[in-house]
Design a protein around this motif. Structure first.
Motif, short mmCIF file in Angstrom:
data_model
loop_
_atom_site.label_atom_id
_atom_site.label_comp_id
_atom_site.label_asym_id
_atom_site.label_seq_id
_atom_site.Cartn_x
_atom_site.Cartn_y
_atom_site.Cartn_z
N VAL A 61 -6.13 -5.24 2.53
CA VAL A 61 -6.54 -3.87 2.24
C VAL A 61 -5.35 -3.12 1.65
O VAL A 61 -5.47 -2.43 0.63
CB VAL A 61 -7.04 -3.14 3.51
CG1 VAL A 61 -7.20 -1.64 3.26
CG2 VAL A 61 -8.37 -3.72 3.98
N ARG A 105 -11.06 8.44 -4.54
CA ARG A 105 -11.20 9.60 -5.43
C ARG A 105 -11.38 10.88 -4.61
O ARG A 105 -10.79 11.90 -4.91
CB ARG A 105 -12.41 9.43 -6.36
CG ARG A 105 -12.10 8.53 -7.52
CD ARG A 105 -13.04 8.79 -8.69
NE ARG A 105 -12.83 7.74 -9.67
CZ ARG A 105 -13.53 6.61 -9.68
NH1 ARG A 105 -14.51 6.41 -8.81
NH2 ARG A 105 -13.26 5.68 -10.56
N VAL A 149 -4.52 -0.53 -6.74
CA VAL A 149 -5.48 0.41 -7.32
C VAL A 149 -4.80 1.77 -7.53
O VAL A 149 -4.89 2.37 -8.60
CB VAL A 149 -6.73 0.54 -6.44
CG1 VAL A 149 -7.58 1.73 -6.86
CG2 VAL A 149 -7.57 -0.73 -6.50
N THR A 201 -11.14 0.83 0.61
CA THR A 201 -11.37 -0.14 -0.46
C THR A 201 -12.51 0.31 -1.36
O THR A 201 -12.84 -0.36 -2.32
CB THR A 201 -11.67 -1.55 0.09
OG1 THR A 201 -12.90 -1.51 0.82
CG2 THR A 201 -10.55 -2.05 0.98
N HIS A 202 -13.14 1.42 -1.02
CA HIS A 202 -14.18 1.96 -1.91
C HIS A 202 -13.54 3.02 -2.82
O HIS A 202 -12.91 3.96 -2.34
CB HIS A 202 -15.31 2.61 -1.11
CG HIS A 202 -16.05 1.63 -0.25
ND1 HIS A 202 -17.01 2.00 0.64
CD2 HIS A 202 -15.95 0.29 -0.15
CE1 HIS A 202 -17.49 0.92 1.24
NE2 HIS A 202 -16.86 -0.13 0.79
N MET A 203 -13.72 2.84 -4.11
CA MET A 203 -13.09 3.72 -5.09
C MET A 203 -13.48 5.18 -4.86
O MET A 203 -12.66 6.08 -5.04
CB MET A 203 -13.50 3.32 -6.50
CG MET A 203 -13.13 1.91 -6.85
SD MET A 203 -11.37 1.77 -7.13
CE MET A 203 -11.31 2.25 -8.83
N GLN A 204 -14.73 5.39 -4.47
CA GLN A 204 -15.19 6.77 -4.28
C GLN A 204 -14.42 7.48 -3.17
O GLN A 204 -14.16 8.67 -3.26
CB GLN A 204 -16.69 6.78 -3.96
CG GLN A 204 -17.53 6.61 -5.21
CD GLN A 204 -19.01 6.67 -4.91
OE1 GLN A 204 -19.42 6.67 -3.75
NE2 GLN A 204 -19.81 6.72 -5.97
#
Lengths: 146, 221
Positions: A82, A63, A89, A57-60
């Protein structure tokens, strides 16, 4: 079968592990994400992909796993929210062409579809197989395969 | 206003306390039974519903149909997103706002159609402003962070002190919206002058905020 698809799988539980190994064997480039390092223990030796430790759930983390360049994103965690969040996303922010999400609660399946996600309700699916097998009766069940 | 608030902990408690003080009708949704009992005791004026706020059933039980706003402030971004999406898609709640614990998710949520805020972003921008410019009293990002509303006090050495508004050249997309002198606010026009001690409410865009502040206060950014 050789191909060059990049597939990111979120969640390295039983389902995620199974998918990762199968897809990796068939020649896809697979990246698996999980929050717990021990989750990767079940990936067999013939899994040739990457393991990313972190919270999906953390964009980093997404990526870092290369979701931006992925052809397919599959979220298989045991938390429906989740899965629905990361699927959206992946689809709408990282423009992943094909996105699949596991859903456990059948009541949520339809809502997830409305949000534009290919939701696969594993509960409904296995219930169907059970019901089918029951309908086939005990004599056929011996050799029954779904 | 009838407001549904999903979450727990101090954030939820103080939020509810201040909204109740303003006479809003509050329904709290929390999935922990013991926290629900505590909340019902501490916030007697609020209704407490125990359950998972990211399900249709609990949102319906909490009265999402008639709610004017839904606020999702749980520690899990995924829950906050789903709560707000359900509220607006299934129950037509006019306003649904999600807390983005991961500041990166604030932008992501907006792109997924959900209003979001990040306390980390708000606090860090306040700290930056306070640290760099003491005479800035408030900085409020509005319009999802695309517009800043800033309140400043003009000091003696401010380059605009003693000038008429029409003489002042500000960068594009900037406006002195309110002038407060001796506690009396006016909406200033070109004929108004600016004096040391005046408080100004200035509207800027994030990209020209620093040059505008420099033009008004003379302080390097």
């Amino acid at each position: 079968m050789k191909n060059s698809r990049t597939i990111v799988i979120l969640g390295c539980g039983r389902l995620g592990t199974y998918l990762a190994i199968q897809l990796s064997r068939s020649g896809d480039s697979v990246v698996v994400i999980d929050r717990h390092e021990t989750a990767f223990d079940n990936l067999s030796a013939d899994f040739s992909g990457f393991r990313i430790l972190g919270d999906g759930t953390h964009m980093q983390v997404l990526r870092k796993a290369g979701v931006e360049k992925a052809n397919i994103f599959i979220s298989t965690t045991d938390d429906d929210n989740v899965n629905v969040m990361t699927a959206q996303v992946a689809r709408k922010i990282f423009d992943v062409p094909q996105v699949l999400a596991r859903v456990l609660d059948p009541k949520r399946e339809e809502i997830f579809r409305q949000l534009g996600i290919d939701a696969i309700c594993t509960t409904t699916l296995s219930a169907h197989v059970f019901l089918q097998t029951i309908a086939n009766g005990p004599e056929k069940a011996k050799g029954a395969r779904s | 206003m009838k407001v549904l608030i999903v979450g727990g902990g101090n954030t939820l408690y103080f939020l509810c306390r201040s909204l109740l003080a303003k006479d809003h009708e509050i329904v709290i949704i929390n999935r922990d039974p013991s926290e629900c009992i505590q909340l019902a005791r501490d916030l007697a004026a609020a209704t407490v519903v125990c359950g998972d706020g990211s399900t249709m059933k609990i949102l319906e039980e909490a009265g999402a149909m008639e709610a004017d706003a839904v606020l999702a402030v749980t520690p899990n971004d995924q829950d906050n997103l789903v709560i707000c999406q359900l509220a607006s898609l299934q129950f037509d709640v006019p306003k649904a706002v999600a807390l983005a614990n991961d500041p990166d998710n604030a932008e992501a949520f907006r792109r997924l159609g959900v209003s979001a805020f990040s306390t980390t972003n708000i606090v860090s921008s306040l700290i930056e402003q306070w640290a760099s410019l003491e005479h800035i009293l408030n900085l409020i990002p509005v319009g999802e962070g695309r517009v800043n509303v800033t309140e400043i006090i003009l000091e003696e050495d401010a380059p605009v002190a003693g000038k008429y508004l029409k003489e002042i050249e500000l960068p594009e997309n900037a406006l002195i919206a309110v002038l407060i002198r001796h506690n009396r606010p006016t909406i200033p026009r070109g004929e108004n002058d600016l004096q040391a001690g005046d408080r100004l409410v200035v509207i800027t865009m994030p990209e020209n905020h620093r040059p505008v502040m420099k033009a008004l206060t003379g302080k390097p950014d």
